[in-house]
Design a protein around this motif. Structure first.
Motif, PDB file in Angstrom:
ATOM      1  N   MET A 196       0.843  -1.192   0.000  1.00 14.79           N
ATOM      2  CA  MET A 196       0.000   0.000   0.000  1.00 14.79           C
ATOM      3  C   MET A 196       0.882   1.248   0.000  1.00 14.79           C
ATOM      4  N   LEU A 197       0.562   2.192  -0.865  1.00 14.19           N
ATOM      5  CA  LEU A 197       1.282   3.462  -0.937  1.00 14.19           C
ATOM      6  C   LEU A 197       0.454   4.510  -0.204  1.00 14.19           C
ATOM      7  N   VAL A 198       1.070   5.139   0.787  1.00 13.32           N
ATOM      8  CA  VAL A 198       0.407   6.177   1.576  1.00 13.32           C
ATOM      9  C   VAL A 198       1.009   7.521   1.206  1.00 13.32           C
ATOM     10  N   THR A 199       0.194   8.405   0.690  1.00  9.63           N
ATOM     11  CA  THR A 199       0.644   9.752   0.324  1.00  9.63           C
ATOM     12  C   THR A 199       0.202  10.718   1.404  1.00  9.63           C
ATOM     13  N   LEU A 200       1.151  11.477   1.945  1.00 10.24           N
ATOM     14  CA  LEU A 200       0.889  12.334   3.097  1.00 10.24           C
ATOM     15  C   LEU A 200       1.305  13.770   2.820  1.00 10.24           C
ATOM     16  N   ARG A 201       0.538  14.699   3.351  1.00  9.41           N
ATOM     17  CA  ARG A 201       0.897  16.111   3.290  1.00  9.41           C
ATOM     18  C   ARG A 201       1.373  16.527   4.671  1.00  9.41           C
ATOM     19  N   GLY A 202       2.628  16.923   4.765  1.00  3.88           N
ATOM     20  CA  GLY A 202       3.202  17.337   6.038  1.00  3.88           C
ATOM     21  C   GLY A 202       3.525  18.812   6.061  1.00  3.88           C
ATOM     22  N   LYS A 203       4.244  19.239   7.108  1.00  2.37           N
ATOM     23  CA  LYS A 203       4.590  20.643   7.263  1.00  2.37           C
ATOM     24  C   LYS A 203       5.545  21.123   6.166  1.00  2.37           C
ATOM     25  N   THR A 204       6.379  20.199   5.672  1.00  4.16           N
ATOM     26  CA  THR A 204       7.389  20.587   4.684  1.00  4.16           C
ATOM     27  C   THR A 204       7.034  20.136   3.280  1.00  4.16           C
ATOM     28  N   GLY A 205       5.813  19.678   3.067  1.00  2.00           N
ATOM     29  CA  GLY A 205       5.409  19.250   1.735  1.00  2.00           C
ATOM     30  C   GLY A 205       4.880  17.827   1.735  1.00  2.00           C
ATOM     31  N   TRP A 206       4.841  17.251   0.543  1.00  2.00           N
ATOM     32  CA  TRP A 206       4.291  15.911   0.375  1.00  2.00           C
ATOM     33  C   TRP A 206       5.378  14.859   0.533  1.00  2.00           C
ATOM     34  N   ARG A 207       5.002  13.700   1.066  1.00  2.00           N
ATOM     35  CA  ARG A 207       5.903  12.549   1.098  1.00  2.00           C
ATOM     36  C   ARG A 207       5.078  11.284   0.930  1.00  2.00           C
ATOM     37  N   GLN A 208       5.745  10.231   0.483  1.00  2.00           N
ATOM     38  CA  GLN A 208       5.071   8.961   0.271  1.00  2.00           C
ATOM     39  C   GLN A 208       5.710   7.882   1.137  1.00  2.00           C
ATOM     40  N   VAL A 209       4.870   7.042   1.710  1.00  2.00           N
ATOM     41  CA  VAL A 209       5.310   5.960   2.582  1.00  2.00           C
ATOM     42  C   VAL A 209       4.834   4.646   1.988  1.00  2.00           C
ATOM     43  N   GLU A 210       5.772   3.710   1.807  1.00  2.00           N
ATOM     44  CA  GLU A 210       5.422   2.391   1.290  1.00  2.00           C
ATOM     45  C   GLU A 210       5.182   1.433   2.457  1.00  2.00           C
ATOM     46  N   VAL A 211       4.025   0.817   2.478  1.00  2.00           N
ATOM     47  CA  VAL A 211       3.710  -0.183   3.494  1.00  2.00           C
ATOM     48  C   VAL A 211       3.553  -1.516   2.778  1.00  2.00           C
ATOM     49  N   GLY A 212       4.549  -2.387   2.902  1.00  2.00           N
ATOM     50  CA  GLY A 212       4.517  -3.674   2.221  1.00  2.00           C
ATOM     51  C   GLY A 212       3.584  -4.645   2.907  1.00  2.00           C
ATOM     52  N   ARG A 213       3.215  -5.677   2.180  1.00  2.00           N
ATOM     53  CA  ARG A 213       2.368  -6.715   2.769  1.00  2.00           C
ATOM     54  C   ARG A 213       3.180  -7.544   3.764  1.00  2.00           C
ATOM     55  N   GLY A 214       2.535  -8.005   4.814  1.00  2.00           N
ATOM     56  CA  GLY A 214       3.210  -8.766   5.851  1.00  2.00           C
ATOM     57  C   GLY A 214       3.393 -10.224   5.489  1.00  2.00           C
ATOM     58  N   SER A 215       4.106 -10.953   6.331  1.00  2.00           N
ATOM     59  CA  SER A 215       4.366 -12.367   6.093  1.00  2.00           C
ATOM     60  C   SER A 215       3.163 -13.237   6.427  1.00  2.00           C
ATOM     61  N   SER A 216       2.180 -12.661   7.132  1.00  2.00           N
ATOM     62  CA  SER A 216       0.958 -13.390   7.497  1.00  2.00           C
ATOM     63  C   SER A 216      -0.231 -12.455   7.381  1.00  2.00           C
ATOM     64  N   ASP A 217      -1.356 -12.972   6.875  1.00  2.00           N
ATOM     65  CA  ASP A 217      -2.557 -12.147   6.765  1.00  2.00           C
ATOM     66  C   ASP A 217      -3.016 -11.631   8.127  1.00  2.00           C
ATOM     67  N   ALA A 218      -2.749 -12.409   9.176  1.00  2.00           N
ATOM     68  CA  ALA A 218      -3.209 -12.033  10.511  1.00  2.00           C
ATOM     69  C   ALA A 218      -2.527 -10.770  11.025  1.00  2.00           C
TER      70      ALA A 218
END
Length: 338
Positions: A196-218
């Motif tokens: 999942m790609l998370v796009t965020l607006r912060g105090k200094t501008g935009w940044r993107q955070v990559e959240v990869g899938r985990g090793s277990s669905d749980a």
């Protein structure tokens, strides 16, 4: 927020531009920031009235006396001394409020700068750091949440995304389901096969955070978000909302960021994290920030990747979040030949 003085009648197209400019001014700072600035201005105005000092124009001597009163706890009746960080925020608030009124506050004036330096030297302390929740902690915490209820699904998703993304509590609740869906949103999510790609607006501008899938669905944050979206039937607007109607309905408004702190505290206690402490002590040691600190302390990867994920400008800031790192893993003494 102060209202500008009434302007003379303008042609329609210029009035439209004026309204749009006013909207851009409001967009320049978050609603929470504007609320804090308004509260600080009200606090200062009340102190000026009690002290028989003029509010306008800005006088450095008056500001110097005010921050002295804040540090000593006499800025309000029955008040307590403000911390150095709170006084610094009040100064920023005053500067912003004066600017909105077309006047400038010179914070470098000796009546302000010298007093502020003295306050820092006399009262500054190392910041009190919240304790990190580690990988085993977060797994135990989500296991205390009911997977069969909407509230449980939502809370699992918030904990896992906050932890895996290293997000601030305001960033978690500020997310929208998709891009550009709300005026008060601070970002949005996009879900892909690998994560999942998370796009965020912060105090200094935009940044993107990559959240990869985990090793277990749980324990996978992406699966948790997908499950929440599916069962909550979300297609538009805030991602994380209040669950109403005895846990069977979804509200339209986004959650307040304080809900993240409350959730972390509840889950920590329910999971028995730091069971050697009393419930009150755990409530003080853990907060929404514990998720960010947990990622920084748990991720066994190159420090640069953690720094990027947290959105820090320097590695030194990232190290402040690493509660349980080996500070002497890199030994420059030996590397220097000693």
């Amino acid at each position: 927020m102060p209202r500008p003085a009434p302007s003379p009648s303008l042609p329609g197209h210029l009035q439209d531009l004026t309204d749009r400019a006013r909207g851009y001014v409001e967009a320049a700072s978050s609603a929470n920031t504007r609320k804090a600035y308004a509260s600080d201005w009200k606090h200062f105005a009340a102190w000026c009235r009690r002290s028989s000092l003029p509010l306008l124009p800005p006088h450095p001597q008056t500001i110097g006396l005010y921050i002295t009163a804040c540090s000593s706890g006499t800025a309000e009746r029955g008040g307590k001394p403000n911390s150095v960080s709170t006084i610094g925020r009040r100064l920023s608030s005053l500067s912003w409020n004066y600017t909105q009124r077309g006047q400038q506050l010179d914070r470098k004036d000796r009546h302000i700068a010298t007093v502020m330096a003295g306050i820092r030297n006399s009262h500054a302390r190392p910041p009190v750091q919240k304790e990190a929740v580690m990988a085993a902690d977060i797994i135990a915490m989500i296991e205390t949440l009911d997977r069969s209820t909407l509230r449980g699904m939502r809370d699992r998703a918030m904990l896992l995304v906050g932890y895996a993304g290293g997000l601030r509590r305001s960033e978690i609740v500020g997310l929208d389901v998709k891009a550009d869906q709300t005026e008060d949103g601070r970002g949005w999510i996009e879900i892909f096969d690998k994560g999942m790609l998370v796009t965020l607006r912060g105090k200094t501008g935009w940044r993107q955070v990559e959240v990869g899938r985990g090793s277990s669905d749980a324990t996978c944050p992406v699966v948790a978000v997908e499950t929440w979206i599916r069962f909550a039937k979300l297609g538009h607007g805030p991602l994380f909302r209040r669950v109403t109607g005895q846990g069977k309905s979804i509200g339209a408004e986004r959650l307040n960021d304080k809900e993240i702190a409350r959730l972390v505290k509840r889950a920590v206690v329910a999971a028995g994290v730091r069971g050697d402490l009393s419930e009150l002590e755990r409530a003080l040691k853990f907060s929404g920030h514990s998720l960010r600190a947990g990622l920084a302390s748990s991720a066994d990867v190159d420090e640069r990747y953690v720094q990027k994920q947290l959105g820090h400008a320097s590695a030194e800031m990232t190290r402040r979040y690493q509660r349980r790192r080996d500070r002497f893993r890199i030994n420059l003494t030996k590397a220097a030949g000693l």
